[in-house]
Write an enzyme that holds these catalytic residues in place. Sequence first.
Site, short mmCIF file in Angstrom:
data_model
loop_
_atom_site.label_atom_id
_atom_site.label_comp_id
_atom_site.label_asym_id
_atom_site.label_seq_id
_atom_site.Cartn_x
_atom_site.Cartn_y
_atom_site.Cartn_z
N GLY A 134 0.83 -1.20 0.00
CA GLY A 134 0.00 0.00 0.00
C GLY A 134 0.86 1.25 0.00
N CYS A 135 0.21 2.39 -0.26
CA CYS A 135 0.97 3.64 -0.36
C CYS A 135 1.56 4.07 0.98
CB CYS A 135 0.08 4.73 -0.96
SG CYS A 135 -1.54 4.93 -0.17
N TYR A 136 0.72 4.13 2.02
CA TYR A 136 1.26 4.48 3.33
C TYR A 136 2.33 3.49 3.80
CZ TYR A 136 -2.31 8.10 4.34
OH TYR A 136 -3.09 9.22 4.35
#
EC number: 1.2.1.38
Length: 345
Positions: free
Chosen positions: A148-150
């Site tokens: 995921g991005c985070y």
Amino acid sequence: MKVGIVGATGYGGLELIRLLSQHPNVEEIICYSSSQEGLPLDDMYPHLSGNVRWTLKAIDPEAIRADVDTVFLATPPGVSGELTPDLVKLGLKVIDLSGDLRINEPDVYEAWYKRQAAPVGTIRGAVYGLTEWQRDEIAAAQIIANPGCYPTAVLLGLAPLVQQKWIDPKRIIIDAKSGTSGAGRNPSQITHFSEMNENFKIYQVNQHKHTPEIEQQLRNWDESVGNVTFSTHLVPMVRGIMATIYAEANQAISEKELREHFAYVYETSPFVHVYSEGRYPATKEVFGSNRCHIGVTYDERTNRITVVSVIDNLVKGAAGQAIQNYNVMNGYEETLGLEGSPLYP
């Protein structure tokens, strides 16, 4: 090679199209959609107009196998968990940008995502694709669970500390901010211009779905890591993530030692740049690129280490890292198709 993109109409899928179009080893990109079969993608998104007519095809595993060698799944939660087993049986390589295959334990996935998990065999067969730390596993994989991005920003910032056991593993605090594209293409009140412009808001307090993903990978490096405090905020910009991470040092260490260790760890990672003393990254410095920029400092007064990690959420946090993994899977140069500098100003 020919590649397919399932879910090409979302922001992640569109970014895959942009980047793969520049990849010298990709001869054709075929786009698939469950709801807009037959529609010209460049009619929906005029920025794609040009020499190629991007007509969306129906999602059918057998047809996809006849078309392509590798499939990128840029789909909402739940879709890739159902589709991946069929694609894998047909011998396709799969790179999943959703969260369906990132969590190893089905009950943990179901508790956070509030939906049925993918088949256990599919989950266990997927390699978590944090490229800088999983190159050997990725090179041998058929299925990649793209981070995921985070988690990408957070884990790249924490890995050098957690692996060395330089911090208290029970007291990690992550304060993260994201542009609105991280919330996806579908409109909602939280991303409405009137709600977001000149505003700054926290969301999904103590409930963000990326929490178990972060904790799982940290525990792969140090099983004593406890539950993290993870706060997420939306800021009035389109792209970018800044993760500011706080942790207490558990041994004597200098700021110089910290920076030197970070620089050494990422010396062979072409997309990770560690800042020099007194400098900290800004999201604009990675805009549109596959880079992660990191600044680190140590406060003797509080005995806390602060790490600042920035990425473009649609590139290093999604499509760019997926292509980086695609390169590693196929034995290409890791940077192939991703060499472009950030957009500035």
